[in-house]
Design a protein around this motif. Structure first.
Motif, short mmCIF file in Angstrom:
data_model
loop_
_atom_site.label_atom_id
_atom_site.label_comp_id
_atom_site.label_asym_id
_atom_site.label_seq_id
_atom_site.Cartn_x
_atom_site.Cartn_y
_atom_site.Cartn_z
N PHE A 108 0.81 -1.21 0.00
CA PHE A 108 0.00 0.00 0.00
C PHE A 108 0.85 1.27 0.00
CE2 PHE A 108 -3.28 -2.92 1.70
CZ PHE A 108 -4.33 -2.61 0.82
N GLY A 109 2.16 1.12 -0.05
CA GLY A 109 3.04 2.27 -0.14
C GLY A 109 3.64 2.75 1.16
N ALA A 110 3.41 2.02 2.25
CA ALA A 110 3.96 2.42 3.54
C ALA A 110 5.42 1.96 3.68
CB ALA A 110 3.13 1.82 4.68
N VAL A 111 6.18 2.72 4.45
CA VAL A 111 7.49 2.27 4.91
C VAL A 111 7.28 1.69 6.29
CG1 VAL A 111 9.81 2.95 5.61
CG2 VAL A 111 8.77 3.96 3.58
N VAL A 112 7.67 0.43 6.46
CA VAL A 112 7.49 -0.27 7.72
C VAL A 112 8.79 -0.25 8.51
CG1 VAL A 112 6.99 -2.48 8.82
CG2 VAL A 112 5.70 -1.78 6.79
N ILE A 113 8.72 0.20 9.76
CA ILE A 113 9.86 0.11 10.67
C ILE A 113 9.46 -0.92 11.72
CG2 ILE A 113 11.44 1.35 12.18
CD1 ILE A 113 10.58 3.92 10.65
#
Length: 343
Positions: A87-92
């Motif tokens: 969905f275009g998120a950057v996951v940390i």
């Protein structure tokens, strides 16, 4: 400043709650905020900056229109992190799911921020004890290469979750009231056998693996090699659970490639961002978990020469494993990306 839509996965747990505290304290530039948790916790209300949010059940489609996703950890990361990236998120991510994946950067912002640029949607937060250690190793490593590290950790029960905190309290009360002590959680709730932690030490964190080291111990070895990008460093770890509520402590012995005096080491550490030197034996000043709890910095003291080996150094390192060892490190990664226009 541009604002971002942020999701916090695991919002009701210890690390998730710390995420919330930190984005309030640090005025993190969020626009929309979505709090996610398991089905069991869905429906709870949490107040953030004066506004009440209802916790939603985490699903693959929970990350629509989310730019930054802070994952508190757990097995769900393996499933939901790739969905969030779609969905275009950057996951940390604070779990161990992606730490040793060669395609995923493993980052402590003060130590290896350059690795962030290599991400493909997921950035891994190291293990808490690893973060605390490499914060103390990095300034020394940059000055005089490190040949060998021997580390023994003294890890607080909060590292094993709220159940372990409650168990320590219950056991202390039972001992003081001369009641039978019940052990159900430590060394791990998933094991059949448990030990009393009150007035005791348990030299066992996570499962045993090859060579009778524990998984926690091997995390410190493998993750340090990856973060410092130097597999040549010899590292031996022993991880121990202690009856302390919060903040991990570590006794670290170093064998260096060249000379470095204790005063020189103190100067290097004092200049390093995120590190505070507390080292005055004459005044009995040194780091302790009780004083480090709730602080962002990693504290270093008892810095002294190890005369049993050429170019040897000993030090005592303490850090709040829920803040710098988990939530703060992830938030700092997000802040770095924002300030560097990487997101």
């Amino acid at each position: 400043m541009k604002k971002y839509n942020v999701a916090i996965l695991g919002a009701t747990g210890a690390v998730g709650r710390e995420f919330i505290k930190l984005i309030e304290e640090r005025n993190f530039p969020y626009n929309e905020l979505k709090l996610l948790a398991s089905e069991r916790s869905a429906g709870k209300e949490i107040e953030v900056a004066g506004k009440k949010y209802t916790v939603e059940e985490a699903r693959p489609d929970s990350f629509k229109e989310i730019q930054i996703a802070l994952f508190a950890g757990g097995s769900i990361s393996k499933t939901l992190a790739p969905e969030a990236v779609k969905f275009g998120a950057v996951v940390i991510d604070n779990s161990s799911a992606f730490r040793m994946d060669p395609e995923v950067p493993l980052v402590v912002p003060e130590v290896n921020p350059e690795a962030i640029k290599q991400h493909r949607g997921i950035i891994a937060n190291p293990n808490c004890s690893t973060i605390i250690m490499v914060m103390a190793l990095k300034p020394i490593y940059d000055s005089v290469k490190i040949k060998r590290v021997v580390v023994s950790t003294y890890q607080a029960v909060s590292g094993a979750g709220k159940e372990a905190i409650d168990e320590l309290t219950d056991q202390v009360e039972a001992v003081m009231e001369e009641r039978p002590v019940k052990a159900r959680v430590l060394p791990s709730a998933s094991l059949d056998k448990h030990y009393q932690i009150a007035f005791n030490l348990i030299p066992h964190i996570d499962i045993f693996v090859d060579g009778d080291y524990t998984k926690e111990e091997m995390k410190m070895v493998n993750e340090t090699h990856k973060i410092l990008n130097d597999p040549s460093i010899g590292i031996s770890a022993t991880t121990v659970r202690v009856p302390v509520y919060r903040a991990h402590s570590e006794s670290i012995n170093l064998e260096l490639d060249g000379p470095l005096s204790p005063p020189e080491a103190k100067e290097l550490l004092a200049k390093f961002p995120g590190v505070i030197v507390q080292d005055n034996p004459a005044e009995m000043i040194y780091p302790m978990p009780l004083l480090a709890s709730g602080h962002d910095e990693v504290f270093v003291g008892r810095i002294r020469e190890d005369k049993s080996v050429k170019h040897g150094l000993n030090m005592w390192v303490v850090g709040d494993q829920i803040r710098k060892g988990a939530a703060l490190n992830a938030v700092q990664i997000a802040e770095y990306m924002i300030h560097q226009n990487l997101i």
